[in-house]
Motif scaffolding. Sequence first.
Motif, short mmCIF file in Angstrom:
data_model
loop_
_atom_site.label_atom_id
_atom_site.label_comp_id
_atom_site.label_asym_id
_atom_site.label_seq_id
_atom_site.Cartn_x
_atom_site.Cartn_y
_atom_site.Cartn_z
N LEU A 58 0.82 -1.21 0.00
CA LEU A 58 0.00 0.00 0.00
C LEU A 58 0.86 1.26 0.00
O LEU A 58 0.53 2.25 -0.65
CB LEU A 58 -0.95 0.00 1.20
N MET A 59 1.97 1.23 0.72
CA MET A 59 2.87 2.39 0.77
C MET A 59 3.50 2.63 -0.60
O MET A 59 3.61 3.77 -1.05
CB MET A 59 3.95 2.19 1.84
N VAL A 60 3.92 1.56 -1.27
CA VAL A 60 4.48 1.70 -2.62
C VAL A 60 3.43 2.29 -3.55
O VAL A 60 3.71 3.20 -4.33
CB VAL A 60 5.00 0.34 -3.15
N SER A 61 2.22 1.79 -3.44
CA SER A 61 1.13 2.32 -4.27
C SER A 61 0.90 3.79 -3.98
O SER A 61 0.69 4.59 -4.90
CB SER A 61 -0.15 1.52 -4.01
N PHE A 62 0.93 4.17 -2.72
CA PHE A 62 0.77 5.57 -2.32
C PHE A 62 1.84 6.44 -2.98
O PHE A 62 1.55 7.50 -3.52
CB PHE A 62 0.85 5.69 -0.79
N CYS A 63 3.07 5.98 -2.95
CA CYS A 63 4.18 6.76 -3.52
C CYS A 63 4.06 6.87 -5.04
O CYS A 63 4.42 7.90 -5.61
CB CYS A 63 5.51 6.12 -3.15
N MET A 64 3.59 5.82 -5.69
CA MET A 64 3.51 5.80 -7.15
C MET A 64 2.28 6.54 -7.68
O MET A 64 2.24 6.92 -8.84
CB MET A 64 3.48 4.35 -7.65
N ASN A 65 1.28 6.72 -6.85
CA ASN A 65 0.03 7.34 -7.29
C ASN A 65 0.22 8.85 -7.44
O ASN A 65 0.39 9.56 -6.46
CB ASN A 65 -1.07 7.03 -6.27
N ASP A 66 0.17 9.30 -8.66
CA ASP A 66 0.39 10.73 -8.93
C ASP A 66 -0.92 11.45 -9.25
O ASP A 66 -0.93 12.51 -9.86
CB ASP A 66 1.40 10.94 -10.05
N VAL A 67 -2.05 10.87 -8.82
CA VAL A 67 -3.35 11.43 -9.19
C VAL A 67 -4.24 11.69 -7.98
O VAL A 67 -4.74 12.79 -7.78
CB VAL A 67 -4.09 10.51 -10.18
N GLU A 68 -4.48 10.68 -7.17
CA GLU A 68 -5.44 10.79 -6.08
C GLU A 68 -4.88 11.59 -4.91
O GLU A 68 -3.69 11.57 -4.64
CB GLU A 68 -5.86 9.40 -5.63
N CYS A 69 -5.77 12.29 -4.22
CA CYS A 69 -5.40 13.13 -3.08
C CYS A 69 -4.63 12.32 -2.04
O CYS A 69 -5.11 11.29 -1.56
CB CYS A 69 -6.67 13.73 -2.46
N ARG A 70 -3.44 12.78 -1.70
CA ARG A 70 -2.61 12.06 -0.73
C ARG A 70 -3.23 12.07 0.67
O ARG A 70 -3.16 11.08 1.39
CB ARG A 70 -1.21 12.65 -0.70
N SER A 109 -6.42 12.11 1.35
CA SER A 109 -7.50 11.12 1.31
C SER A 109 -6.96 9.70 1.41
O SER A 109 -7.51 8.86 2.11
CB SER A 109 -8.32 11.25 0.02
N GLN A 110 -5.85 9.44 0.70
CA GLN A 110 -5.25 8.11 0.74
C GLN A 110 -4.78 7.76 2.15
O GLN A 110 -4.99 6.63 2.62
CB GLN A 110 -4.06 8.03 -0.21
N LEU A 111 -4.13 8.71 2.81
CA LEU A 111 -3.64 8.45 4.17
C LEU A 111 -4.79 8.22 5.14
O LEU A 111 -4.75 7.29 5.96
CB LEU A 111 -2.79 9.63 4.66
N LEU A 112 -5.82 9.05 5.06
CA LEU A 112 -6.95 8.88 5.97
C LEU A 112 -7.69 7.57 5.70
O LEU A 112 -8.12 6.89 6.64
CB LEU A 112 -7.89 10.08 5.87
N LEU A 113 -7.82 7.19 4.43
CA LEU A 113 -8.45 5.93 4.09
C LEU A 113 -7.67 4.76 4.68
O LEU A 113 -8.25 3.79 5.17
CB LEU A 113 -8.56 5.79 2.57
N HIS A 114 -6.36 4.87 4.66
CA HIS A 114 -5.51 3.83 5.25
C HIS A 114 -5.85 3.61 6.72
O HIS A 114 -5.78 2.50 7.23
CB HIS A 114 -4.03 4.21 5.08
N PHE A 115 -6.23 4.69 7.41
CA PHE A 115 -6.56 4.60 8.83
C PHE A 115 -8.07 4.49 9.06
O PHE A 115 -8.56 4.71 10.17
CB PHE A 115 -5.99 5.80 9.58
N GLY A 116 -8.82 4.17 8.00
CA GLY A 116 -10.24 3.91 8.14
C GLY A 116 -11.13 5.13 8.17
O GLY A 116 -12.30 5.04 8.54
N ASP A 173 0.41 17.67 -3.42
CA ASP A 173 0.91 17.87 -4.78
C ASP A 173 -0.05 17.33 -5.83
O ASP A 173 -0.18 17.91 -6.91
CB ASP A 173 2.30 17.23 -4.93
N ASN A 174 -0.74 16.24 -5.54
CA ASN A 174 -1.68 15.70 -6.52
C ASN A 174 -2.89 16.61 -6.70
O ASN A 174 -3.38 16.79 -7.81
CB ASN A 174 -2.13 14.29 -6.11
#
Length: 181
Positions: free
Chosen positions: A18-30, A32-39, A53-54
Motif C-alpha cells: 500500500l505504501m508503494v502504491s501511495f508513492c507511485m500514485n500521482d493522481v489521487e489526493c494524498r 484522502s489516501q492516508l486517511l483511508l488507510h486509517f479507516g 501535490d496531486n
Amino acid sequence: DLSLTEDQTFQNENALCLMVSFCMNDVECRQSQLLLHFGEHHEPPAGTQKCCDNCDFRGERSQLDVTQHAVRLNGICKELNTNDGWKPTIPYLLDIYLGSLGGMQKKSGHEKLEGFGQGSQCDENIILRTIELMIQKGVLKVNVKRITAGYRSYSLLESARSVQTAAQSDRYELLVRSPGL
C-alpha cells in the motif's frame, strides 16, 4: 522479527504494498489516501484549496478502465502457479506482462506464456498500480517466505477468486492524468 505470525507478516507486507502504491500514485489526493488507510473518509478539497501535490495538479484527470489488464495479469499468475509452481514477484509479473525478456524469463521459458508481452504498449506505472489494486481487492495475495535470517522473498499467489469472477463482478478503474498532460 522471527516472532511474527504468518498473518502479521502478511499484514506488514500488505502495508508495504500500500505504501508503494501511495508513492507511485500521482493522481489521487494524498490526504484522502492516508486517511483511508486509517479507516477515515475524506473528500478532497473543492475549489482552489489544495492540500497536496496531486490536488495541486492543474491538468485533466479521467477514469481508466484496467479490467482487461487485471484479467490478463491474473491469468499469467494463475498459469505460472498451476503449470510451473512458480510464484512471481511483483517486478517479475510486471516484466512478463510488459514483455521484458530477461535472463530468468528466457531460462524458465516464460516468454512462451500466453500473456507475455500483452501489456507492451502500456505505461509501467499504470500496470503496477493495477497489480496493487488487485492485491487490495484480494484477487492476488502476497505470500512472504523467509529465505535466510533477515531476508525475505516477496511472491504473488493467486487468491481463491478466479479470472472469470474478477472480470464479471468487478470493474477495475484507476484515476489517471489525462493523456498529453
